[in-house]
Design a protein around this motif. Structure first.
Motif, short mmCIF file in Angstrom:
data_model
loop_
_atom_site.label_atom_id
_atom_site.label_comp_id
_atom_site.label_asym_id
_atom_site.label_seq_id
_atom_site.Cartn_x
_atom_site.Cartn_y
_atom_site.Cartn_z
N ASP A 103 32.53 -93.19 16.57
CA ASP A 103 32.32 -93.22 15.30
C ASP A 103 31.02 -93.98 15.01
OD1 ASP A 103 34.17 -91.55 13.97
OD2 ASP A 103 35.29 -93.52 13.94
N ALA A 104 30.69 -95.14 15.83
CA ALA A 104 29.50 -95.87 15.70
C ALA A 104 28.20 -95.10 15.90
CB ALA A 104 29.52 -97.13 16.52
N TYR A 105 28.27 -94.23 17.18
CA TYR A 105 27.14 -93.36 17.61
C TYR A 105 26.97 -92.53 16.32
CZ TYR A 105 24.39 -89.79 19.39
OH TYR A 105 23.36 -88.68 19.82
N LEU A 106 27.84 -91.81 15.30
CA LEU A 106 27.56 -90.89 14.39
C LEU A 106 27.14 -91.78 13.15
CD1 LEU A 106 28.90 -88.83 16.41
CD2 LEU A 106 30.01 -87.90 14.24
N ASP A 107 27.88 -92.65 12.83
CA ASP A 107 27.45 -93.56 11.67
C ASP A 107 25.93 -94.17 11.92
OD1 ASP A 107 29.91 -93.25 10.86
OD2 ASP A 107 30.52 -95.19 11.47
N SER A 108 25.63 -94.41 12.86
CA SER A 108 24.18 -94.87 13.31
C SER A 108 22.97 -93.87 12.78
CB SER A 108 23.84 -95.11 14.50
OG SER A 108 23.60 -93.99 15.41
N TRP A 109 23.15 -92.72 12.80
CA TRP A 109 22.44 -91.59 12.25
C TRP A 109 22.10 -91.85 10.88
CZ3 TRP A 109 25.77 -86.93 14.22
CH2 TRP A 109 25.65 -86.85 15.54
N GLY A 110 22.95 -92.51 10.22
CA GLY A 110 22.54 -92.61 8.36
C GLY A 110 22.30 -94.05 8.45
N ASP A 111 22.50 -95.01 9.39
CA ASP A 111 22.38 -96.44 9.13
C ASP A 111 21.89 -97.00 10.40
OD1 ASP A 111 22.33 -99.30 8.48
OD2 ASP A 111 24.56 -99.10 7.76
N GLY A 112 20.77 -97.22 10.73
CA GLY A 112 20.19 -97.77 11.61
C GLY A 112 20.79 -99.33 12.14
#
Length: 269
Positions: free
Chosen positions: A160-169
């Motif tokens: 989830d952190a990997y996918l979330d990082s796409w929208g929030d660096g």
């Protein structure tokens, strides 16, 4: 049936099974690979009203890719005994029509109730089955010793952190060193195999990869996440069918496979 209602029904079906063993899921994945190679979906132990979905579209199983004989060059599976789901990634590089096929088999009462596949071929995002085969075969997704296994929560959180990082660096992603990403046919670990080459840039806001569906395997330290990837396909700004297959070792991401389907060649980019 509307889109949300359809996925709710599938989700309820997948959660209805009380229990399953790893051996049962392993046998099912083996049977699935054989069925795909032969193009014979009826060789599988299907429930009476099995749902068959390709790239988020429900179709007749007799008209899908599973009904086509496919030359399979490599496959890798993981097994979620908590949810009773088997996941298999197939690379068919030498098939007359090359594919990369990522499939979830959902079970209830020992029978398959749903088959969900993200199927990529020529024209999909950075598709190159030959390159995919080359690098996937070299990776090691061995069983992790029981005293070194991460919990389901840790594995899911890494994905989830990997996918979330796409929208929030600013999201802290537990990348390992080394970490390599196989995106379509593009591999990041060949030039710097001992370093973290998985970090992704932040995409323009608003950005959120939604409709996430998980398969988690503690023994192999793996999570598969089906999701809707927004932004990349100009004709589907709200999200196109996508898949992320992630290996986690001692809480750190080691490998990432990404498959993204395009409605137009290379998503119009």
């Amino acid at each position: 049936m509307g889109f949300n209602a359809f996925w709710l029904t599938v989700g309820l079906a997948s959660g209805a099974s009380a229990a399953c063993t790893r051996a049962q899921l392993e046998d099912a994945a083996t049977a699935y690979v054989k069925a795909q190679a032969a193009g014979k979906p009826d060789a599988l132990l299907l429930g009476p009203n099995v749902s068959y979905v390709e790239n988020d579209v429900q179709i007749d199983i007799a008209k899908g890719v599973l009904s086509q004989a496919v030359t399979i060059d490599f496959n890798r599976s993981i097994f979620d005994t908590t949810q009773c789901i088997a996941f298999t990634e197939i690379t068919a590089a030498t098939n007359k029509h090359p594919y990369v096929i990522d499939t979830r088999l959902l079970f209830s009462d020992d029978k398959i109730t749903a088959i969900q596949s993200v199927i990529a071929d020529a024209g999909d995002w950075i598709f190159d089955a030959t390159s995919h085969l080359k690098w996937a075969k070299q990776e090691k997704w061995d069983s992790i010793p029981s005293d070194k296994r991460d919990t389901r929560a840790v594995i899911k959180a890494a994905g989830d952190a990997y996918l979330d990082s796409w929208g929030d660096g600013k999201v802290a992603v537990p990348y390992g060193t080394p970490c390599a990403r196989l995106e379509g046919g593009a591999y990041t670990g060949d030039k710097s195999p001992s370093t973290n080459t998985c970090k992704m840039p932040e995409f323009p806001k608003p950005f959120s990869a939604g409709n996430r569906r998980y398969v988690i395997d503690e023994e192999l330290g793996a999570v598969d996440i089906f999701n809707d990837f927004p932004f990349i396909d100009k004709t589907k700004p709200n999200g196109t069918s996508s898949m992320n297959f992630i290996r986690v070792e001692t809480g750190k991401i080691r490998y990432i496979h990404e498959t993204t389907v395009c409605s137009t060649k290379n998503c119009g980019r």
